[in-house]
Design an enzyme around this catalytic site. Structure first.
Site: not given
Ligand code: M6R
Length: 605
Positions: A2, A27, A74, A98-99, A478, A482, A485, A501, A600
């Site tokens: 948010c 956000r 969000w 926000n929260g 990673e 990517k 998501e 396995h 984010k």
């Molecule tokens: O701000 P942060 O690095 O703590 O965020 C951690 C994860 O939420 C963040 O890396 C998330 O997995 C990304 N969207 C991946 O691309």
């Protein structure tokens, strides 16, 4: 999670608030809304979905407002809908949040018993109606009384109908800044929202509140006592928060990686050796460390996985990488001599912050690797190493991840030096290899075309795999995240040797498998694993260092990396994986910078 913006001052408020929301859309983008004073009336307009939907609702109206609050959501409590959108209004006020209000159910029952009628399913409306029920003409008093009842994490922006030029702000955990311009005051969840107008800002701390008028911002604690605060100056520029000619922020940020890494690593090299003295670390900081616990979420934890290989190999310190949301609840075994490293791009991730606080409670030294200056994790950790990636706007992290890996390499080298495992010359030699890896990143960026061609073969698949051994397995985690998501393809990262396995039963004719090969020592074994999936019909895309030779016909698509030094190859090898995800998502017509269901900065647990 948010985004909040608030404004009072000489400019037209609705347009400014909308611009601010656009900067904060990363956000959350389930809905957006704005409340503003116009001709003495408090108006509220909100819309489910992207900010563009709200824009459409506001279009065709001329505004002459000078004060208001706005929100991009969000969703946590209550599905995305017009009614669940913020701001939430009550008789005397309008509020954005926000929260999470943890005791919202109990408060809602109490307020309903007193006759309050709720229109939404949100926890936020509870806060709005609670403050409203306590209002007797003095906003501060009503807020302070309400704060004594509210539990959870929250940042509020509030306007009261009786005070059409004031914005009230409150912070408990969820981030919030207040900013000053000439004849104007702002609140925002993050700096980019205020950058076009001012660089002067204050960080609200948990347990503080602020009253904003066009002429001043006054800060108070939750008892109503005035608080003096330091005015800070942001070093960010508006350009850094813009796309700069690229189609998406993600693409821009992929291309910014060489610079981000140079900015992060160069200031920490002295006489060709890693040196964290300017970060306040003692020259023997890592010497006596017996165990490192890395706690982080998502990509930051995968950066930690790559770092683990380097630290264990070079400095021989055992490293465990823990998902921050699990670390807190698993009663971790922390002993004297241990060090907890928390990694976070935003510095606000609630789970990572909780892990940091737990480590501090247990008396273990904490070191944070954080990109956002002044963020909660940076301020609460005993020591902080800032990465200098600049603002990262795309929800899918790219440069934020790379700089974390880069700084973990420096930690590995520094620790090896302090522990006398690497003599100075050998350490300086490896630093040169690291610099060599950085100098080859522009060549890795040239692989974009190959990756966009390879993406053609992924656009219609529903599931796929990434495989690798050693650091390649860490890297594949990673790469797979990517792709998942942003392209919504079900994708699993698997240790290449583990596939047989059980999981190999999922490989059928045409299943794409991306195989990573950056470690020559392990390559022969990985090649066998590729043969195994190939024999079952897999379509293999290999991402490989040039020194590693693959049997003829083994892979369907070969992406050859520049000749990166093996130890630091992940810095270059991640780039084609980012491009592969990016171009697949583009081909599928996905919203690359704002993937569905995500935000984010995840400031709820
Ligand atoms: O701000 P942060 O690095 O703590 O965020 C951690 C994860 O939420 C963040 O890396 C998330 O997995 C990304 N969207 C991946 O691309």
């Amino acid at each position: 999670m948010c985004g909040i913006v608030g404004y009072t001052g000489k400019r037209e408020a609705v347009g400014l608030l909308m611009d601010g929301l656009r900067c904060l859309e990363y956000r959350g983008y389930d809905s957006a809304g704005v409340s503003f004073f116009e001709e003495g009336r408090l108006e509220t307009v909100k819309a489910k979905g992207r900010i563009s939907n709200l824009e459409a609702r506001l279009s065709g109206q001329e505004h002459c407002s000078h004060c208001g609050i706005a929100h991009t959501r969000w969703a946590t409590h209550g599905a995305p809908s017009d009614t669940n959108s913020h701001p939430h209004t009550a008789k005397h006020l309008s509020l954005v949040h926000n929260g999470i209000i943890e005791n919202y159910a109990q408060l809602r029952r109490e307020l309903e018993e007193q006759g309050a009628v709720f229109v939404s399913e949100t926890d936020t409306e509870v806060a709005a109606r609670l403050i409203d029920s306590l209002y007797e003409g003095d906003p501060m008093e009503a807020i302070i009384r309400a704060l004594k009842r509210l539990r959870g994490a929250f940042a509020f922006g509030i306007v009261f109908r009786d005070y059409p030029d004031r914005v009230y702000a409150v912070r408990n955990a969820s981030p919030l800044i207040a900013a000053r311009g000439e004849g104007e005051s702002f609140i925002a969840s993050d700096i980019p929202a205020i950058l076009p107008y001012t660089k002067q800002y204050y960080i609200l701390e948990s347990g503080e509140m602020a009253v904003l008028t066009p002429d001043a911002i006054q800060f108070f604690d939750w008892e109503g006592h005035p608080v003096q605060k330091e005015l800070l100056t942001s070093t960010l520029t508006v350009q850094q928060a813009e796309k700069g000619g690229y189609d998406h922020f993600m693409l821009k940020e992929i291309h910014e990686q060489p610079q981000a890494l140079r900015d992060t690593l160069s200031p920490r090299l002295a006489d060709g050796l890693p040196d964290f003295s300017s970060d306040g670390l003692a020259p023997d900081f890592f010497r006596g460390v017996s165990h490192i616990h890395i706690a982080a979420c998502g990509s930051a934890s995968y950066a930690g996985q790559v770092g683990r290989w380097a630290i264990e190999r070079l400095a021989r310190i055992p490293v465990t990488v823990e998902i921050a949301s699990e670390f807190r609840y698993q009663d971790p075994i922390l002993a004297p001599g241990d060090l907890v490293i928390v990694i976070s791009q935003s510095g606000e991730t609630a789970d990572s912050l909780a892990a940091l606080r737990l480590a501090k409670e247990r008396g273990v030294p904490t070191l944070a690797i954080v990109n956002v200056a002044g963020s909660s994790i940076a301020r609460e950790a005993d020591f902080v190493l800032y990465t200098h990636a600049g603002p990262e706007i795309a929800v899918a992290t790219t440069k934020g991840y790379s700089v974390q890996v880069g700084i973990l390499y420096l930690i590995a080298l520094r620790a090896a030096l302090e522990r006398e495992i690497l003599p100075r010359e050998a350490c300086a030699g490896l630093v040169s290899r690291l610099q060599e890896a950085l100098s080859l990143l522009p060549q890795a960026l040239e692989l974009e075309k190959d990756c966009s061609r390879a993406a053609q073969s992924l656009r219609d698949v529903s599931s796929m795999f990434y495989i690798g051994r050693g650091q390649d397995h860490s890297l594949s985690l990673e790469g797979a995240l990517k792709l998942k998501e942003i392209s919504y393809i079900q994708c699993e990262a698997y240790a290449a040797g583990e596939l047989k396995h059980g999981t190999i039963s999922l490989i059928t004719q045409g299943t794409p498998v991306v195989a990573l090969l950056t470690e020559s020592e392990l390559a022969a074994k990985t090649v066998s694993n590729i043969q195994e999936v190939k024999a079952r019909g897999a379509m293999v895309i290999a991402v490989c260092l040039p020194g590693i030779s693959l049997p003829e016909g083994l892979c369907d698509i070969l992406i050859t990396l520049p000749p990166l030094p093996e130890l630091f190859a992940p810095l270059g090898a991640i780039i084609p994986l980012q491009f592969l995800a990016y171009h697949t998502a583009c081909l599928k017509g996905c919203d690359v910078d704002k993937p569905r269901n995500l935000a984010k900065s995840v400031t709820v647990e």
